[in-house]
Scaffold this motif. Structure first.
Motif, short mmCIF file in Angstrom:
data_model
loop_
_atom_site.label_atom_id
_atom_site.label_comp_id
_atom_site.label_asym_id
_atom_site.label_seq_id
_atom_site.Cartn_x
_atom_site.Cartn_y
_atom_site.Cartn_z
N LYS A 1 0.89 -1.31 0.14
CA LYS A 1 0.06 -0.12 0.03
C LYS A 1 0.78 1.13 0.05
CE LYS A 1 -4.36 0.13 0.38
NZ LYS A 1 -5.00 0.12 -0.50
N MET A 2 1.98 1.18 0.82
CA MET A 2 2.87 2.34 0.97
C MET A 2 3.52 2.87 -0.38
SD MET A 2 4.24 4.47 2.94
CE MET A 2 4.62 5.76 1.97
N MET A 3 3.66 1.52 -1.24
CA MET A 3 4.67 1.74 -2.62
C MET A 3 3.71 1.79 -3.67
SD MET A 3 7.27 -1.17 -2.02
CE MET A 3 8.07 -1.25 -3.64
N GLY A 4 2.37 2.19 -3.49
CA GLY A 4 1.47 2.80 -4.51
C GLY A 4 0.54 1.71 -4.78
N ALA A 5 0.28 0.56 -4.33
CA ALA A 5 -0.56 -0.54 -4.77
C ALA A 5 -2.18 0.10 -4.55
CB ALA A 5 -0.55 -1.78 -3.84
N ALA A 6 -2.84 0.06 -5.68
CA ALA A 6 -4.06 0.60 -5.82
C ALA A 6 -5.03 -0.26 -5.03
CB ALA A 6 -4.53 0.64 -7.19
N VAL A 7 -4.89 -1.48 -4.96
CA VAL A 7 -5.92 -2.69 -4.37
C VAL A 7 -4.88 -3.88 -3.97
CG1 VAL A 7 -7.78 -3.70 -4.56
CG2 VAL A 7 -7.25 -2.18 -6.20
N VAL A 8 -5.37 -4.34 -2.71
CA VAL A 8 -4.50 -5.20 -2.15
C VAL A 8 -5.58 -6.39 -1.57
CG1 VAL A 8 -2.97 -6.28 -0.38
CG2 VAL A 8 -2.48 -4.08 -1.47
N VAL A 9 -5.41 -7.58 -2.19
CA VAL A 9 -6.55 -8.88 -1.65
C VAL A 9 -5.46 -9.75 -0.90
CG1 VAL A 9 -6.24 -9.87 -3.75
CG2 VAL A 9 -8.15 -10.37 -2.26
N VAL A 10 -6.22 -10.13 0.16
CA VAL A 10 -5.35 -11.26 1.16
C VAL A 10 -6.22 -12.37 1.30
CG1 VAL A 10 -4.30 -11.45 3.53
CG2 VAL A 10 -4.36 -9.17 2.28
N THR A 11 -5.44 -13.50 1.55
CA THR A 11 -6.20 -14.79 1.67
C THR A 11 -5.60 -15.36 2.94
OG1 THR A 11 -4.69 -15.89 0.14
CG2 THR A 11 -6.90 -15.34 -0.62
N ASP A 12 -6.46 -16.31 3.61
CA ASP A 12 -5.92 -16.84 4.91
C ASP A 12 -6.92 -18.00 5.21
OD1 ASP A 12 -3.17 -16.33 6.88
OD2 ASP A 12 -4.96 -17.29 7.81
N LEU A 13 -6.66 -18.83 5.93
CA LEU A 13 -7.67 -19.68 6.59
C LEU A 13 -8.38 -19.10 7.80
CD1 LEU A 13 -5.40 -22.90 6.66
CD2 LEU A 13 -7.31 -22.63 5.11
N SER A 14 -7.59 -18.29 8.49
CA SER A 14 -8.07 -17.58 9.59
C SER A 14 -8.97 -16.26 9.53
CB SER A 14 -6.92 -17.40 10.79
OG SER A 14 -6.99 -16.63 11.65
N ALA A 15 -10.03 -16.41 10.00
CA ALA A 15 -10.98 -15.01 10.15
C ALA A 15 -10.25 -14.01 10.96
CB ALA A 15 -12.26 -15.31 10.49
#
Length: 324
Positions: free
Chosen positions: A160-174
């Motif tokens: 995000k700091m480097m300018g990413a417009a959108v970041v999506v994250v996956t994980d098993l844990s809510a």
């Protein structure tokens, strides 16, 4: 060299792994070894040749110190130097102790507005900085971060700091995905028992397109597979998490779509960058610390990390000062 009185030391998954299994890949614990490599402290004494530090200075410690000026050091990639000293990688002792001696060039003075705890967090943060640089994150990038542990989270922060417009994250844990949201993730996907292709198409549907960049932070075979399927043709997949030595992946899919698969080994040249970001308040790593223990309760701290509770567990080495 400088002698330091240690203050804050974070516990890393690798510390727990050495404690439990006695080895990581080719690095085997043969003799008793001090753990700890995410650390900050106060200078107590300096060697005769040290000019940039003095007793009383608060510093963050970069744990990897090259032992010789080889070709890797000359090209600025000293992390790849085969003879590097690295805290808590056998046979080198780490810094989870009251007093510790380290190369002065790899101790970085902390500004007054950066806490000891933030100083210790520069080590995991550096993995995110190095990974996102290797990935080529830039203005407007769409990024998929696989895994929402401490390293997944620092990659979210840095992307995000480097300018990413959108970041999506996956994980098993809510709960871990909730933490990802807290540190700036735009979308989260809780993975249950989807196939790698299904995970990839979920990523595409929440982003509205395939991400140009995937940062894989788990090392799990199915996640690496999903990372390849998810990444846009011509994009980049960076492998940060390490799992088994041999992994089956759809490499032909990556090859014919010109997806670059890159690895990272720790980091290099990241401490000055991280300190500048923390001092200017451009990034906030404070939410990463969820547990604090005095050094006397180290075992309890390690057990907490092993159970996967919270995010980052910090040990306080100075019995008189339990502040961040």
């Amino acid at each position: 060299e400088v002698l330091l009185r240690m203050h804050s030391v974070g516990i890393c998954g690798s510390d727990v792994h050495y404690w439990q299994h006695g080895r990581i890949g080719d690095f085997v614990v043969k003799n008793p070894m001090v753990l700890g490599h995410e650390a900050s402290g106060t200078v107590v004494k300096v060697g005769s040749g040290v000019t940039h530090l003095k007793p009383g200075d608060r510093v963050a410690i970069e744990p990897g110190v090259p032992r010789e000026m080889d070709e890797f050091c000359k090209t600025g990639r000293y992390n790849l130097s085969p003879t590097i000293f690295f805290c808590a990688t056998p046979p080198d002792d780490g810094n989870l102790c009251r007093y510790y001696k380290h190369s002065a060039s790899y101790c970085y003075k902390l500004p007054d507005n950066v806490t000891f705890e933030e100083g210790a967090l520069i080590e995991p943060l550096s993995v995110g900085i190095h990974a996102c640089k290797r990935a080529g994150v830039t203005l407007g990038s769409k990024v998929f971060v696989s895994g929402s542990g401490p390293i997944g989270l620092v990659n979210v922060i840095v992307a995000k700091m480097m300018g990413a417009a959108v970041v999506v994250v996956t994980d098993l844990s809510a709960p871990r995905l909730q933490k990802a949201k807290e540190v700036g993730a735009d979308f989260t996907i809780q993975v249950k028992n989807e196939t790698p292709q299904e995970v990839a198409s979920k990523v595409e549907s929440v982003l509205g397109c395939m991400p140009e960049i995937t940062v894989e932070c788990t090392g799990v075979q199915a996640c690496i597979q999903a990372g390849i399927y998810a990444t846009r043709s011509g994009g980049t997949l960076v492998l940060v998490g390490l799992g088994p030595e041999m992994v089956t992946v759809p490499i032909v899919n990556a090859a014919v779509r010109e997806v670059d698969v890159r690895g990272i080994f720790r980091y290099c040249n990241t401490w000055p960058v991280a300190i500048a970001l923390l001092a200017s308040k451009r990034i906030n790593v404070k939410p990463l610390v969820t547990h604090r223990f005095p050094l006397e309760k180290a075992l309890e701290a390690f057990e907490t990390t092993k159970r996967g509770e919270g995010v980052k567990v910090m040990l306080k080495c100075d019995p008189t000062d339990l502040s961040p």
